[in-house]
Design a protein around this motif. Structure first.
Motif, PDB file in Angstrom:
ATOM      1  N   HIS A  43       5.474   4.724   1.716  1.00  0.00           N
ATOM      2  CA  HIS A  43       5.903   6.042   2.210  1.00  0.00           C
ATOM      3  C   HIS A  43       6.686   5.892   3.507  1.00  0.00           C
ATOM      4  O   HIS A  43       7.701   6.597   3.721  1.00  0.00           O
ATOM      5  CB  HIS A  43       4.684   6.936   2.428  1.00  0.00           C
ATOM      6  CG  HIS A  43       5.021   8.267   3.045  1.00  0.00           C
ATOM      7  ND1 HIS A  43       5.585   9.307   2.325  1.00  0.00           N
ATOM      8  CD2 HIS A  43       4.905   8.722   4.333  1.00  0.00           C
ATOM      9  CE1 HIS A  43       5.793  10.329   3.135  1.00  0.00           C
ATOM     10  NE2 HIS A  43       5.392  10.003   4.349  1.00  0.00           N
ATOM     11  N   THR A  44       6.254   5.001   4.395  1.00  0.00           N
ATOM     12  CA  THR A  44       6.944   4.804   5.669  1.00  0.00           C
ATOM     13  C   THR A  44       8.348   4.251   5.456  1.00  0.00           C
ATOM     14  O   THR A  44       9.314   4.692   6.088  1.00  0.00           O
ATOM     15  CB  THR A  44       6.127   3.853   6.558  1.00  0.00           C
ATOM     16  OG1 THR A  44       4.832   4.416   6.788  1.00  0.00           O
ATOM     17  CG2 THR A  44       6.810   3.632   7.899  1.00  0.00           C
ATOM     18  N   ARG A  49       0.833  -1.203   0.000  1.00  0.00           N
ATOM     19  CA  ARG A  49       0.000   0.000   0.000  1.00  0.00           C
ATOM     20  C   ARG A  49       0.872   1.258   0.000  1.00  0.00           C
ATOM     21  O   ARG A  49       1.989   1.256   0.523  1.00  0.00           O
ATOM     22  CB  ARG A  49      -0.919   0.013   1.215  1.00  0.00           C
ATOM     23  CG  ARG A  49      -1.971  -1.099   1.198  1.00  0.00           C
ATOM     24  CD  ARG A  49      -2.851  -1.014   2.429  1.00  0.00           C
ATOM     25  NE  ARG A  49      -3.863  -2.053   2.429  1.00  0.00           N
ATOM     26  CZ  ARG A  49      -5.046  -1.963   1.813  1.00  0.00           C
ATOM     27  NH1 ARG A  49      -5.353  -0.851   1.155  1.00  0.00           N
ATOM     28  NH2 ARG A  49      -5.893  -2.959   1.861  1.00  0.00           N
ATOM     29  N   PRO A  50       0.367   2.344  -0.573  1.00  0.00           N
ATOM     30  CA  PRO A  50       1.164   3.585  -0.620  1.00  0.00           C
ATOM     31  C   PRO A  50       1.634   4.049   0.748  1.00  0.00           C
ATOM     32  O   PRO A  50       2.754   4.543   0.877  1.00  0.00           O
ATOM     33  CB  PRO A  50       0.197   4.591  -1.262  1.00  0.00           C
ATOM     34  CG  PRO A  50      -0.707   3.747  -2.113  1.00  0.00           C
ATOM     35  CD  PRO A  50      -0.892   2.469  -1.352  1.00  0.00           C
ATOM     36  N   ALA A  51       0.787   3.902   1.781  1.00  0.00           N
ATOM     37  CA  ALA A  51       1.201   4.357   3.107  1.00  0.00           C
ATOM     38  C   ALA A  51       2.404   3.570   3.613  1.00  0.00           C
ATOM     39  O   ALA A  51       3.317   4.131   4.230  1.00  0.00           O
ATOM     40  CB  ALA A  51       0.035   4.230   4.086  1.00  0.00           C
ATOM     41  N   ALA A  52       2.420   2.270   3.346  1.00  0.00           N
ATOM     42  CA  ALA A  52       3.554   1.448   3.770  1.00  0.00           C
ATOM     43  C   ALA A  52       4.810   1.840   3.007  1.00  0.00           C
ATOM     44  O   ALA A  52       5.902   1.950   3.591  1.00  0.00           O
ATOM     45  CB  ALA A  52       3.225  -0.030   3.566  1.00  0.00           C
TER      46      ALA A  52
END
Length: 383
Positions: free
Chosen positions: A263-264, A258-261
């Protein structure tokens, strides 16, 4: 005639394949002395960072683990003050030289590399991988609790602090590349340890150095430093369970996180190393890079690729060292973050010239949703 570092970097990134394997030598440098238990204050830190056989917490190209740790222990530890060689396979310390009175307090690990281990399989492509592996080892120590590291000190100062012999007398030489502060101590700890006499070398090696190994020794010996400055480790907080579970997944690593992962993971790398970083996820972006990844075509099917780039072949020697050690450090931290997020990951260290993708790749971390099989070993594939 000595090959200039930029010429050697261009050759390491060329399509020329490595030659036949040579003997890898000892898995652990055979320093003399009786093995001693690791002090309790350092036991967890070393177990979760460097300990093990071929399967260790710190990633290494080909699971060859060329990085050694020399511990400089002051009077605030149960063992006598002195210089100790850490044996990661047995999780023991060997006293190389006792320290005179007045040794500085605290514990410092000077990280060195035994080039033969990596050259044995990667040939002329090995020496940049040795720099990346040093960064990974430093990252593993930081993740386990080390608060500071020194990535840019003059190699001569690091070697003197570790008490490495000036004349190895036929033994396999080690080259000092970084230091990690394991417990608090004075800011001039390296300078103070460097004032003590060097320790004797280990036993001579029965394997004579082929030309490709001698060249790697010359290149490592030509790497300069810039500053003796202790820097915050900037390691993310992860659990011991994550550190034990951190392994390089077996390719292919399919499924885009996922994009959030992503990004992290990207943010962790950017905090750790001031290099150009980006995350690539589309087949159009991954396929050209897969063709440049030293035969690792499976990257075309990876879910994502965290990539550090921007060190050209003709970069100043200090920048070549800085970029590769820092990139290895950042990817080591990013891999722990990926593990904490439940992602599969695998570092990728060998890169070749070619069209497509960002210029001058240095290091990368392939990412996917789940591994195809249970991970076996740390490291990157050889072409």
């Amino acid at each position: 005639m000595t090959t200039p570092l930029p010429t050697a970097l261009a050759r390491a990134r060329s399509p020329r394949p490595p030659g036949p394997d040579i003997p890898a030598g000892h898995q652990v440098t055979p320093w003399p002395g009786e093995p001693r238990p690791v002090p309790p204050r350092l036991d967890r830190l070393l177990r979760l960072s460097l300990a093990g056989g071929r399967l260790r917490p710190a990633a290494s190209a080909g699971a060859l683990h060329p990085v050694n740790a020399h511990l400089l222990l002051g009077p605030d530890h149960p063992l006598p003050p002195g210089r100790y060689a850490y044996d990661p396979v047995r999780h023991r310390l060997r006293l190389r030289a006792a320290a005179p009175a007045g040794a500085p307090p605290g514990a410092v690990a000077v990280l060195t590399v035994t080039a033969r281990r990596t050259v044995s399989h990667y040939g002329h492509r090995a020496w940049p991988l040795l720099l990346l592996d040093t960064g990974h080892a430093a990252a593993a120590l930081a993740l386990a609790g080390a608060a500071e590291w020194c990535p840019d000190a003059e190699p001569a100062l690091l070697a003197a602090a570790a008490g490495l012999p000036a004349d190895w007398r036929g033994a396999e030489p080690e080259h000092a590349l970084a230091a990690v502060r394991l417990t608090p101590g004075p800011p001039d700890v390296l300078e103070r340890w460097s004032a003590y006499a060097p320790a004797p070398p280990p036993a001579p090696t029965p394997h004579p150095p082929p030309d490709v190994l001698a060249e790697a020794w010359r290149l490592l010996g030509a790497l300069p430093g810039t500053a003796t400055a202790w820097r915050p480790a900037a390691a993310p907080a992860v659990t011991d369970a994550v550190l034990r579970a951190r392994r390089s997944g077996e390719p292919p690593l399919r499924g885009t996180p996922r994009p959030a992962a992503l990004h992290t993971v990207l943010a962790a790398a950017r905090r750790a190393a001031p290099l150009p970083w980006e995350v690539l996820t589309t087949p159009a972006a991954l396929a050209p890079l897969a063709a440049r990844a030293a035969g690792q075509g499976w990257l075309a099917d990876a879910g994502a690729l965290l990539l550090a780039h921007g060190c050209p072949d003709d970069a100043p020697p200090a920048l070549i060292r800085h970029a590769h050690v820092r990139a290895g450090y950042a990817v080591g931290l990013a891999q722990a973050v990926a593990t904490a997020l439940g992602l599969a990951s695998r570092p990728v260290g060998s890169w070749q010239h070619g069209p497509g993708g960002p210029p001058h790749p240095v290091h990368a971390l392939a990412l996917g949703l789940s591994p195809r099989a249970t991970p076996r070993t740390e490291g990157t594939e050889r072409p």
